[in-house]
Scaffold this active site. Structure first.
Site, PDB file in Angstrom:
ATOM      1  N   LYS A  36       0.882  -1.183   0.000  1.00  0.00           N
ATOM      2  CA  LYS A  36       0.000   0.000   0.000  1.00  0.00           C
ATOM      3  C   LYS A  36       0.911   1.221   0.000  1.00  0.00           C
ATOM      4  CE  LYS A  36      -2.677   1.812   3.563  1.00  0.00           C
ATOM      5  NZ  LYS A  36      -3.923   2.079   4.321  1.00  0.00           N
ATOM      6  N   ARG A  50     -10.963  -1.832   6.616  1.00  0.00           N
ATOM      7  CA  ARG A  50     -10.083  -2.821   7.271  1.00  0.00           C
ATOM      8  C   ARG A  50      -9.767  -2.435   8.706  1.00  0.00           C
ATOM      9  NH1 ARG A  50      -5.472   0.049   9.041  1.00  0.00           N
ATOM     10  NH2 ARG A  50      -3.729  -0.097   7.613  1.00  0.00           N
ATOM     11  N   SER A  58      -7.235  11.239  17.104  1.00  0.00           N
ATOM     12  CA  SER A  58      -5.825  11.520  16.837  1.00  0.00           C
ATOM     13  C   SER A  58      -5.199  12.232  18.039  1.00  0.00           C
ATOM     14  CB  SER A  58      -5.677  12.325  15.549  1.00  0.00           C
ATOM     15  OG  SER A  58      -6.697  13.287  15.430  1.00  0.00           O
ATOM     16  N   GLY A  86      -6.845   4.514  17.503  1.00  0.00           N
ATOM     17  CA  GLY A  86      -6.380   5.783  16.942  1.00  0.00           C
ATOM     18  C   GLY A  86      -4.865   5.934  16.936  1.00  0.00           C
ATOM     19  N   ASP A 146      -1.431   5.277  15.997  1.00  0.00           N
ATOM     20  CA  ASP A 146      -0.704   4.554  14.953  1.00  0.00           C
ATOM     21  C   ASP A 146       0.610   5.245  14.608  1.00  0.00           C
ATOM     22  OD1 ASP A 146      -1.754   6.796  13.787  1.00  0.00           O
ATOM     23  OD2 ASP A 146      -2.781   5.779  12.155  1.00  0.00           O
ATOM     24  N   LYS A 195       1.459   9.543  19.631  1.00  0.00           N
ATOM     25  CA  LYS A 195       0.000   9.560  19.819  1.00  0.00           C
ATOM     26  C   LYS A 195      -0.355   8.714  21.051  1.00  0.00           C
ATOM     27  CE  LYS A 195      -1.801  10.243  15.128  1.00  0.00           C
ATOM     28  NZ  LYS A 195      -2.518   9.587  14.032  1.00  0.00           N
TER      29      LYS A 195
HETATM   30  P1  NAD Z   1     -10.385  12.593  11.673  1.00  0.00           P
HETATM   31  O1  NAD Z   1      -9.429  13.697  11.448  1.00  0.00           O
HETATM   32  O2  NAD Z   1     -11.531  12.422  10.756  1.00  0.00           O
HETATM   33  O3  NAD Z   1     -10.954  12.673  13.175  1.00  0.00           O
HETATM   34  C1  NAD Z   1     -10.077  12.939  14.248  1.00  0.00           C
HETATM   35  C2  NAD Z   1     -10.691  12.551  15.573  1.00  0.00           C
HETATM   36  O4  NAD Z   1      -9.741  12.829  16.612  1.00  0.00           O
HETATM   37  C3  NAD Z   1     -11.931  13.342  15.927  1.00  0.00           C
HETATM   38  O5  NAD Z   1     -12.700  12.549  16.822  1.00  0.00           O
HETATM   39  C4  NAD Z   1     -11.355  14.567  16.638  1.00  0.00           C
HETATM   40  O6  NAD Z   1     -12.293  15.165  17.504  1.00  0.00           O
HETATM   41  C5  NAD Z   1     -10.223  13.930  17.414  1.00  0.00           C
HETATM   42  N1  NAD Z   1      -9.096  14.833  17.639  1.00  0.00           N
HETATM   43  C6  NAD Z   1      -8.509  15.651  16.758  1.00  0.00           C
HETATM   44  N2  NAD Z   1      -7.448  16.278  17.336  1.00  0.00           N
HETATM   45  C7  NAD Z   1      -7.393  15.831  18.604  1.00  0.00           C
HETATM   46  C8  NAD Z   1      -6.544  16.112  19.709  1.00  0.00           C
HETATM   47  N3  NAD Z   1      -5.518  16.957  19.608  1.00  0.00           N
HETATM   48  N4  NAD Z   1      -6.775  15.462  20.865  1.00  0.00           N
HETATM   49  C9  NAD Z   1      -7.802  14.585  20.979  1.00  0.00           C
HETATM   50  N5  NAD Z   1      -8.627  14.268  19.960  1.00  0.00           N
HETATM   51  C10 NAD Z   1      -8.431  14.897  18.808  1.00  0.00           C
HETATM   52  O7  NAD Z   1      -9.479  11.274  11.717  1.00  0.00           O
HETATM   53  P2  NAD Z   1      -9.891   9.769  11.409  1.00  0.00           P
HETATM   54  O8  NAD Z   1      -9.655   9.462   9.982  1.00  0.00           O
HETATM   55  O9  NAD Z   1     -11.206   9.453  12.003  1.00  0.00           O
HETATM   56  O10 NAD Z   1      -8.726   8.989  12.217  1.00  0.00           O
HETATM   57  C11 NAD Z   1      -8.715   8.964  13.634  1.00  0.00           C
HETATM   58  C12 NAD Z   1      -7.412   8.364  14.103  1.00  0.00           C
HETATM   59  O11 NAD Z   1      -7.321   7.000  13.661  1.00  0.00           O
HETATM   60  C13 NAD Z   1      -6.160   9.046  13.559  1.00  0.00           C
HETATM   61  O12 NAD Z   1      -5.208   9.149  14.611  1.00  0.00           O
HETATM   62  C14 NAD Z   1      -5.663   8.104  12.493  1.00  0.00           C
HETATM   63  O13 NAD Z   1      -4.277   8.208  12.268  1.00  0.00           O
HETATM   64  C15 NAD Z   1      -6.039   6.772  13.111  1.00  0.00           C
HETATM   65  N6  NAD Z   1      -6.122   5.639  12.190  1.00  0.00           N
HETATM   66  C16 NAD Z   1      -5.709   4.440  12.649  1.00  0.00           C
HETATM   67  C17 NAD Z   1      -5.778   3.336  11.841  1.00  0.00           C
HETATM   68  C18 NAD Z   1      -5.355   1.990  12.362  1.00  0.00           C
HETATM   69  O14 NAD Z   1      -5.258   1.036  11.571  1.00  0.00           O
HETATM   70  N7  NAD Z   1      -5.149   1.843  13.631  1.00  0.00           N
HETATM   71  C19 NAD Z   1      -6.277   3.447  10.525  1.00  0.00           C
HETATM   72  C20 NAD Z   1      -6.730   4.697  10.098  1.00  0.00           C
HETATM   73  C21 NAD Z   1      -6.659   5.793  10.947  1.00  0.00           C
END
Ligand code: NAD
Length: 329
Positions: free
Chosen positions: A75, A118, A207, A228, A230, A234
């Site tokens: 990817k 996924r 995040s 969240g 990753d 974080k």
């Molecule tokens: P998004 O930007 O659409 O949403 C962000 C979320 O985090 C919202 O709920 C927001 O209110 C909150 N947020 C933003 N800044 C913040 C801060 N400083 N402190 C606390 N909360 C905060 O993002 P998304 O696409 O929904 O992704 C959310 C998280 O999941 C990201 O960290 C992303 O990297 C992670 N992610 C993980 C995987 C995995 O496989 N584990 C896959 C995709 C995304």
């Protein structure tokens, strides 16, 4: 199953991915690849992630080989913070699949929708294998792009009757409320303490860079999927929670370096030996939850093999359904 064809390259668009692959397909693919990883039949290659010094972008590769599923690929993509202003999603990715027998490129698959699918399948697999069977209240921490995918996949794993939710930005909660309503689940916006007191299963998908959920807010018997975190730095939950919980991970090496476990490991609260790969539970080599009072925690960091697994399924379904035509490369 490999997307292998003898007659050319398949190009599977984002739209076709959305059309062909369903949550149960993603669940089965992710569950199978986690099992294969724990058996040593599938492995992820080192991740490359670089700031390219242009457009503030982070770009990289996640790659691996699943010998059990015969899926080989990469990817490629990353994060372009200025995309939103251009009407594009900030996260952009594409999966390339190769024939493991010849190295020939067999499919190019849009990776944006599949990433959300996924990731939701990963926490859903953890809920299916680790949450109490009698779980009724689902707690959601986070209300961004991933959160609705998470809610939909989780809701299929237990007979939930209610969603309690909290987000650092409360104005984002209505999107979760709408999905809960669509699924026929009661919805309540709560404080994080109240969320811990009520929820039987919790998903964190923010995040955040500091703990949002403290260990002593979580009641006995809870299953929590931390999705969240990753990246290095974080953090979503109190490291003490990883000490009091039985901790599972998609991939232990990644969990202790860039996942939620990085903080509990760094502060010496737990050691690498305290983590179990979820694949062990899937394969029946670890019993999983051992009592109704045990707190189980899944650290889902996101591995390349998950992307390849769902992309392979999407390519196969698109071909079977006549939605893509192989082209010569
Ligand atoms: P998004 O930007 O659409 O949403 C962000 C979320 O985090 C919202 O709920 C927001 O209110 C909150 N947020 C933003 N800044 C913040 C801060 N400083 N402190 C606390 N909360 C905060 O993002 P998304 O696409 O929904 O992704 C959310 C998280 O999941 C990201 O960290 C992303 O990297 C992670 N992610 C993980 C995987 C995995 O496989 N584990 C896959 C995709 C995304």
């Amino acid at each position: 199953m490999s997307a292998n064809t003898d007659d050319g390259l398949l190009i599977v668009s984002e739209e076709i991915c959305e059309q062909v692959i369903r949550r149960p397909d993603a669940f089965s693919a992710v569950e199978a690849v986690f099992g294969a990883m724990a058996r040593g039949d599938a492995y992820n290659f080192p991740v490359v992630r670089e700031a390219i010094g242009h457009a503030d972008a982070l770009y990289g590769f996640k790659s691996g080989f699943d010998r059990a599923g015969m899926v080989l690929g990469v990817k490629a993509g990353g994060y372009w913070p200025g995309n939103m202003a251009k009407g594009l999603t900030n996260h952009q990715s594409t999966v390339c699949l190769f024939d493991p027998d010849t190295g020939r490129l067999t499919a190019l698959v849009g990776g944006n929708y599949l990433t959300a699918l996924r990731t939701a399948a990963s926490s859903a697999v953890s809920i299916a294998h680790l949450a109490r069977k009698d779980a009724k209240v689902l707690g959601m921490v986070g209300a961004g792009h991933q959160s609705t995918f998470q809610l939909r996949a989780a809701a299929e794993q237990r007979d939930f009757d209610k969603v309690v939710a909290w987000n650092p930005h409360p104005d984002m909660l209505p999107r979760l409320a709408a999905v809960a309503e669509e699924l026929g689940l009661a919805f309540e916006a709560v404080t994080p303490e109240e969320l811990g007191a009520q929820a039987d299963v919790i998903i964190t998908i923010t995040s955040a860079f500091e703990p949002l959920i403290m260990a002593d807010w979580i009641k006995p018997g809870t299953h929590i999927a931390c999705m969240g975190t990753d990246t290095k730095g974080k953090q979503e939950v109190d490291p003490a929670l990883l000490k009091s919980a039985t901790v599972f991970a998609d991939e232990i090496a990644q969990s202790i370096t860039i996942g939620e476990a990085q903080h509990a490991i760094a502060s010496g609260l737990i050691g690498e030996g305290d983590l179990t790969a979820i694949g062990e539970v899937i394969n029946g080599t670890h019993p999983g939850r051992s009592s109704a009072d045990e707190i189980t925690l899944f650290d889902g960091t996101g591995v390349g093999l998950q992307d390849l697994a769902v992309a392979s399924v999407a390519a196969r379904l698109a071909r079977e359904q006549g939605l893509v035509t192989p082209v010569a490369l």
